[in-house]
Design a protein around this motif. Sequence first.
Motif, PDB file in Angstrom:
ATOM      1  N   UNK A   2       2.658   5.006  -2.031  1.00  0.00           N
ATOM      2  CA  UNK A   2       2.864   4.841  -0.600  1.00  0.00           C
ATOM      3  C   UNK A   2       1.881   3.788  -0.126  1.00  0.00           C
ATOM      4  N   UNK A   3       2.390   2.769   0.564  1.00  0.00           N
ATOM      5  CA  UNK A   3       1.493   1.720   1.020  1.00  0.00           C
ATOM      6  C   UNK A   3       2.229   0.538   1.605  1.00  0.00           C
ATOM      7  N   UNK A   5      11.770   2.135   1.016  1.00  0.00           N
ATOM      8  CA  UNK A   5      12.408   3.422   1.318  1.00  0.00           C
ATOM      9  C   UNK A   5      13.310   3.812   0.162  1.00  0.00           C
ATOM     10  N   UNK A   6      13.401   5.110  -0.070  1.00  0.00           N
ATOM     11  CA  UNK A   6      14.318   5.622  -1.084  1.00  0.00           C
ATOM     12  C   UNK A   6      14.955   6.892  -0.575  1.00  0.00           C
ATOM     13  N   UNK A   7      16.062   7.267  -1.199  1.00  0.00           N
ATOM     14  CA  UNK A   7      16.751   8.498  -0.808  1.00  0.00           C
ATOM     15  C   UNK A   7      16.878   9.405  -2.021  1.00  0.00           C
ATOM     16  N   UNK A   8      16.886  10.703  -1.741  1.00  0.00           N
ATOM     17  CA  UNK A   8      16.962  11.710  -2.796  1.00  0.00           C
ATOM     18  C   UNK A   8      18.086  12.680  -2.464  1.00  0.00           C
ATOM     19  N   UNK A   9      18.933  12.926  -3.441  1.00  0.00           N
ATOM     20  CA  UNK A   9      20.022  13.885  -3.309  1.00  0.00           C
ATOM     21  C   UNK A   9      19.914  14.888  -4.455  1.00  0.00           C
ATOM     22  N   UNK A  10      20.110  16.159  -4.144  1.00  0.00           N
ATOM     23  CA  UNK A  10      20.060  17.207  -5.166  1.00  0.00           C
ATOM     24  C   UNK A  10      21.417  17.891  -5.218  1.00  0.00           C
ATOM     25  N   UNK A  11      21.954  17.984  -6.407  1.00  0.00           N
ATOM     26  CA  UNK A  11      23.243  18.640  -6.659  1.00  0.00           C
ATOM     27  C   UNK A  11      24.381  18.026  -5.842  1.00  0.00           C
ATOM     28  N   UNK A  12      24.328  16.736  -5.624  1.00  0.00           N
ATOM     29  CA  UNK A  12      25.393  16.042  -4.907  1.00  0.00           C
ATOM     30  C   UNK A  12      25.414  16.299  -3.414  1.00  0.00           C
ATOM     31  N   UNK A  13      24.390  16.963  -2.902  1.00  0.00           N
ATOM     32  CA  UNK A  13      24.317  17.245  -1.470  1.00  0.00           C
ATOM     33  C   UNK A  13      23.962  15.992  -0.684  1.00  0.00           C
ATOM     34  N   UNK A  14      23.766  16.151   0.619  1.00  0.00           N
ATOM     35  CA  UNK A  14      23.422  14.991   1.443  1.00  0.00           C
ATOM     36  C   UNK A  14      22.075  14.406   1.024  1.00  0.00           C
ATOM     37  N   UNK A  24      -2.940   1.984   1.090  1.00  0.00           N
ATOM     38  CA  UNK A  24      -2.361   2.226  -0.235  1.00  0.00           C
ATOM     39  C   UNK A  24      -2.741   3.614  -0.727  1.00  0.00           C
ATOM     40  N   UNK A  25      -1.763   4.311  -1.255  1.00  0.00           N
ATOM     41  CA  UNK A  25      -2.003   5.645  -1.800  1.00  0.00           C
ATOM     42  C   UNK A  25      -1.203   5.802  -3.086  1.00  0.00           C
ATOM     43  N   UNK A  26      -1.898   5.699  -4.222  1.00  0.00           N
ATOM     44  CA  UNK A  26      -1.260   5.918  -5.511  1.00  0.00           C
ATOM     45  C   UNK A  26      -1.165   7.412  -5.767  1.00  0.00           C
ATOM     46  N   UNK A  27      -0.253   7.794  -6.626  1.00  0.00           N
ATOM     47  CA  UNK A  27      -0.022   9.183  -7.010  1.00  0.00           C
ATOM     48  C   UNK A  27       0.255  10.054  -5.783  1.00  0.00           C
ATOM     49  N   UNK A  47       8.356   2.644  -6.351  1.00  0.00           N
ATOM     50  CA  UNK A  47       7.615   2.928  -7.570  1.00  0.00           C
ATOM     51  C   UNK A  47       7.725   4.412  -7.892  1.00  0.00           C
ATOM     52  N   UNK A  48       8.009   4.721  -9.149  1.00  0.00           N
ATOM     53  CA  UNK A  48       8.070   6.109  -9.617  1.00  0.00           C
ATOM     54  C   UNK A  48       6.989   6.277 -10.677  1.00  0.00           C
ATOM     55  N   UNK A  49       6.057   7.206 -10.406  1.00  0.00           N
ATOM     56  CA  UNK A  49       4.936   7.428 -11.316  1.00  0.00           C
ATOM     57  C   UNK A  49       5.054   8.748 -12.069  1.00  0.00           C
TER      58      UNK A  49
END
Length: 178
Positions: free
Chosen positions: A77-78, A83-92, A103-106, A132-134
Amino acid sequence: DFALLPVYAAMKAYTHQTPVMYPGWFQEDHWAVTWSAGWYTATDPGATFGALRATTQPGALLRFVFSGTDLILVTYRGPRAGALSVSVDGGPARSYDLHSEASEFQYRLLTARGLRDGRHTATIVSESGDNFIDGFIVRRVPDRTGWLMAAMVAGLGVAWFMARRGGDEGRKTDDEGA
């Protein structure tokens, strides 16, 4: 005689199962994660073990199956973040803006909470900017709702019993005085 034994069929079925992330902390290069084109491995001293996956391409996605009740995305985060979006089990899909002045790593982003315990499919899509995915954290938090309700009912029952008993004691005293 090269005859196949039953253990061969069992092992074949076992090794062809869908890879699953069970509760724990997992790096971005976990074998259960499927990455689309646009993601690349980047090195950064602020990342866990010095590496993470990154993209600047909108629409780049990743998908994996996890088993648990909660999913936390370890990210950055920084000022460089998008921006990213997350969907679980095909939901919204829920959108997350990771842009920040500092800046904030991890950074731990809680993306799913209180799901029923079991297997779930997560899909993460880069919407804009640099993402970024850590790592990933999968948790299994037990549902204590039933126990809490039972304790409340038992507490109310004891309170009712004590109130009734106190009322009966008062009547005995009144009866004895009359």
